[in-house]
Design a protein around this motif. Structure first.
Motif, PDB file in Angstrom:
ATOM      1  N   UNK A  19       0.822  -1.213   0.000  1.00 23.15           N
ATOM      2  CA  UNK A  19       0.000   0.000   0.000  1.00 23.15           C
ATOM      3  C   UNK A  19       0.856   1.263   0.000  1.00 23.15           C
ATOM      4  N   UNK A  20       1.970   1.254   0.749  1.00 17.73           N
ATOM      5  CA  UNK A  20       2.820   2.453   0.824  1.00 17.73           C
ATOM      6  C   UNK A  20       3.902   2.453  -0.254  1.00 17.73           C
ATOM      7  N   UNK A  21       3.979   1.381  -1.047  1.00 14.06           N
ATOM      8  CA  UNK A  21       4.968   1.325  -2.117  1.00 14.06           C
ATOM      9  C   UNK A  21       6.361   0.982  -1.653  1.00 14.06           C
ATOM     10  N   UNK A  22       6.468   0.232  -0.566  1.00 14.77           N
ATOM     11  CA  UNK A  22       7.772  -0.106  -0.003  1.00 14.77           C
ATOM     12  C   UNK A  22       8.292  -1.415  -0.583  1.00 14.77           C
ATOM     13  N   UNK A  23       9.501  -1.368  -1.087  1.00 11.99           N
ATOM     14  CA  UNK A  23      10.184  -2.537  -1.645  1.00 11.99           C
ATOM     15  C   UNK A  23      11.489  -2.706  -0.886  1.00 11.99           C
ATOM     16  N   UNK A  24      11.620  -3.791  -0.139  1.00 11.73           N
ATOM     17  CA  UNK A  24      12.794  -3.972   0.716  1.00 11.73           C
ATOM     18  C   UNK A  24      14.084  -4.153  -0.072  1.00 11.73           C
ATOM     19  N   UNK A  25      13.981  -4.443  -1.354  1.00 14.76           N
ATOM     20  CA  UNK A  25      15.196  -4.518  -2.169  1.00 14.76           C
ATOM     21  C   UNK A  25      15.650  -3.136  -2.630  1.00 14.76           C
ATOM     22  N   UNK A  26      14.833  -2.132  -2.359  1.00 15.98           N
ATOM     23  CA  UNK A  26      15.145  -0.740  -2.714  1.00 15.98           C
ATOM     24  C   UNK A  26      14.776   0.137  -1.520  1.00 15.98           C
ATOM     25  N   UNK A  27      15.727   0.299  -0.616  1.00 22.17           N
ATOM     26  CA  UNK A  27      15.451   0.987   0.650  1.00 22.17           C
ATOM     27  C   UNK A  27      14.913   2.401   0.451  1.00 22.17           C
ATOM     28  N   UNK A  28      15.279   3.067  -0.625  1.00 26.60           N
ATOM     29  CA  UNK A  28      14.789   4.436  -0.833  1.00 26.60           C
ATOM     30  C   UNK A  28      13.276   4.468  -1.002  1.00 26.60           C
ATOM     31  N   UNK A  29      12.685   3.328  -1.405  1.00 24.93           N
ATOM     32  CA  UNK A  29      11.223   3.282  -1.566  1.00 24.93           C
ATOM     33  C   UNK A  29      10.500   3.430  -0.233  1.00 24.93           C
ATOM     34  N   UNK A  30      11.191   3.165   0.870  1.00 27.91           N
ATOM     35  CA  UNK A  30      10.582   3.332   2.186  1.00 27.91           C
ATOM     36  C   UNK A  30      10.241   4.793   2.466  1.00 27.91           C
ATOM     37  N   UNK A  31      10.943   5.698   1.792  1.00 29.85           N
ATOM     38  CA  UNK A  31      10.868   7.121   2.125  1.00 29.85           C
ATOM     39  C   UNK A  31      10.154   7.951   1.057  1.00 29.85           C
ATOM     40  N   UNK A  32       9.459   7.292   0.140  1.00 30.55           N
ATOM     41  CA  UNK A  32       8.835   7.994  -0.989  1.00 30.55           C
ATOM     42  C   UNK A  32       7.792   9.008  -0.534  1.00 30.55           C
ATOM     43  N   UNK A  33       7.030   8.667   0.473  1.00 24.16           N
ATOM     44  CA  UNK A  33       5.905   9.509   0.900  1.00 24.16           C
ATOM     45  C   UNK A  33       6.376  10.525   1.941  1.00 24.16           C
ATOM     46  N   UNK A  79      19.961  10.545   7.470  1.00 24.45           N
ATOM     47  CA  UNK A  79      20.250  11.881   6.940  1.00 24.45           C
ATOM     48  C   UNK A  79      19.979  11.962   5.443  1.00 24.45           C
ATOM     49  N   UNK A  80      19.904  10.809   4.775  1.00 27.96           N
ATOM     50  CA  UNK A  80      19.623  10.799   3.339  1.00 27.96           C
ATOM     51  C   UNK A  80      18.177  11.184   3.034  1.00 27.96           C
ATOM     52  N   UNK A  81      17.308  11.041   4.022  1.00 30.12           N
ATOM     53  CA  UNK A  81      15.894  11.371   3.846  1.00 30.12           C
ATOM     54  C   UNK A  81      15.447  12.204   5.048  1.00 30.12           C
ATOM     55  N   UNK A  82      15.850  13.471   5.110  1.00 31.50           N
ATOM     56  CA  UNK A  82      15.621  14.297   6.306  1.00 31.50           C
ATOM     57  C   UNK A  82      14.153  14.512   6.642  1.00 31.50           C
ATOM     58  N   UNK A  83      13.265  14.464   5.650  1.00 36.03           N
ATOM     59  CA  UNK A  83      11.845  14.661   5.948  1.00 36.03           C
ATOM     60  C   UNK A  83      11.327  13.619   6.935  1.00 36.03           C
ATOM     61  N   UNK A 114      -6.127  13.724   1.045  1.00 39.52           N
ATOM     62  CA  UNK A 114      -4.988  13.702   1.959  1.00 39.52           C
ATOM     63  C   UNK A 114      -4.039  12.571   1.569  1.00 39.52           C
ATOM     64  N   UNK A 115      -2.735  12.716   1.853  1.00 35.35           N
ATOM     65  CA  UNK A 115      -1.792  11.617   1.583  1.00 35.35           C
ATOM     66  C   UNK A 115      -2.146  10.385   2.409  1.00 35.35           C
ATOM     67  N   UNK A 116      -1.807   9.222   1.885  1.00 38.11           N
ATOM     68  CA  UNK A 116      -2.115   7.972   2.572  1.00 38.11           C
ATOM     69  C   UNK A 116      -1.011   7.543   3.527  1.00 38.11           C
ATOM     70  N   UNK A 117       0.132   8.237   3.496  1.00 37.33           N
ATOM     71  CA  UNK A 117       1.281   7.845   4.321  1.00 37.33           C
ATOM     72  C   UNK A 117       2.251   9.010   4.323  1.00 37.33           C
ATOM     73  N   UNK A 118       2.977   9.174   5.409  1.00 41.94           N
ATOM     74  CA  UNK A 118       3.956  10.247   5.487  1.00 41.94           C
ATOM     75  C   UNK A 118       4.875  10.056   6.671  1.00 41.94           C
ATOM     76  N   UNK A 119       5.718  11.057   6.969  1.00 36.41           N
ATOM     77  CA  UNK A 119       6.763  10.898   7.991  1.00 36.41           C
ATOM     78  C   UNK A 119       6.280  10.630   9.411  1.00 36.41           C
TER      79      UNK A 119
END
Length: 287
Positions: free
Chosen positions: A60-74, A142-146, A88-93
């Motif tokens: 649902x949140x678009x998370x792919x464990x083989x691509x860690x950056x996908x964890x932080x898309x929202x 620190x790569x995804x400060x949001x 409203x967004x479905x997921x965020x920080x």
């Protein structure tokens, strides 16, 4: 089952005087629940159901464990921001996932052992299940400060009920979260202040009369932060707590996301859990 309210100091909260046998919990667990105001119940659901719900949350949140950056898309705030279509967004920080009716979540809510646990806590089998959200919180980086700022709503400790004196006694309402994967204490686990229900009255007496009903503030907040416990647990564990306990999610400083689902039940007949100052037909709520 029949229950009555136990006298408590300054009548600041409602707690049942248990007169019923336990089906899912042990006497040791009940005593811990009574003293600490929270409880970790392992193996609340079959592990396969927890894993299925975790997979659904990831999808649902678009998370792919083989691509860690996908964890932080929202990165938008689910409470303040809007999408181009006005929704409203479905997921965020903050980590909250606005996913409510997936079949994997209903499989958790309807599992007989979950019902047995809440029946033990309330003393009645006549319960309805809440419909709540999921949670997906990746590690702070620190790569995804949001994702280092959970936002005002989910920063620090808070209550989901009005804890000010005019609302006493606080009803006996129980909140819960089910860990869908193994969750270490430092993995963004639930934080809470054990036993706070028993000292709410003394704590309140030292606070300003106009204190916030939703969260501790200033030095009081710092003091409670210092004693808050990080509640880690294995996958399929249910963590329950009395609504009087200050609580909130912690930052995730581990290497894997925290994946969980909020889950609770409430009695059909709320009257015994409300306190004498409320109408017998008033609703019982965890918010």
């Amino acid at each position: 089952f029949f229950l009555t309210c136990m006298p408590v100091s300054m009548h600041s909260f409602v707690w049942p005087n248990r007169t019923w046998p336990l089906a899912a919990l042990t006497e040791t667990q009940w005593r811990s629940w009574q003293d600490e105001g929270y409880l970790v119940v392992p193996d609340a659901v079959p592990l396969r159901l927890a894993r299925a719900a975790a997979a659904a949350v990831r999808e649902y949140v678009g998370a792919d464990d083989t691509n860690r950056s996908s964890w932080y898309t929202n990165v938008l705030d689910i409470y303040e921001d809007t999408l181009p279509d006005g929704k409203r967004p479905h997921h965020g920080p903050c980590g909250m996932v606005q996913m409510f009716h997936h079949s994997s979540l209903w499989a958790l809510r309807q599992h007989p052992r979950v019902h047995e646990i809440f029946a033990d806590l309330y003393g009645t089998r006549r319960l309805f299940v809440t419909v709540d959200r999921a949670h997906f919180k990746p590690p702070v980086t620190t790569e995804h400060p949001a994702w280092s700022d959970a936002g005002e709503v989910h920063s620090g400790l808070h209550w989901d009920v009005n804890t000010r004196r005019e609302n006493w006694p606080l009803p006996y309402s129980i909140q819960g979260v089910l860990y869908l994967e193994d969750t270490a204490a430092a993995q963004g686990a639930l934080r809470l202040v054990p036993g706070f229900h028993s000292r709410l009255a003394a704590w309140d007496a030292a606070q300003p009369a106009d204190r916030s009903s939703e969260r501790p503030e200033g030095e009081a907040a710092a003091a409670l932060d210092a004693e808050a416990l990080l509640v880690g647990a294995a996958a399929a564990s249910l963590v329950v707590w009395h609504s009087a306990l200050p609580h909130g999610p912690a930052p995730n400083t581990q290497s894997a996301p925290r994946v969980s689902a909020y889950l609770s039940m409430l009695p059909v007949d709320a009257a015994p859990f409300l306190g004498a100052q409320r109408a017998a037909d008033a609703p019982l709520s965890t918010a």
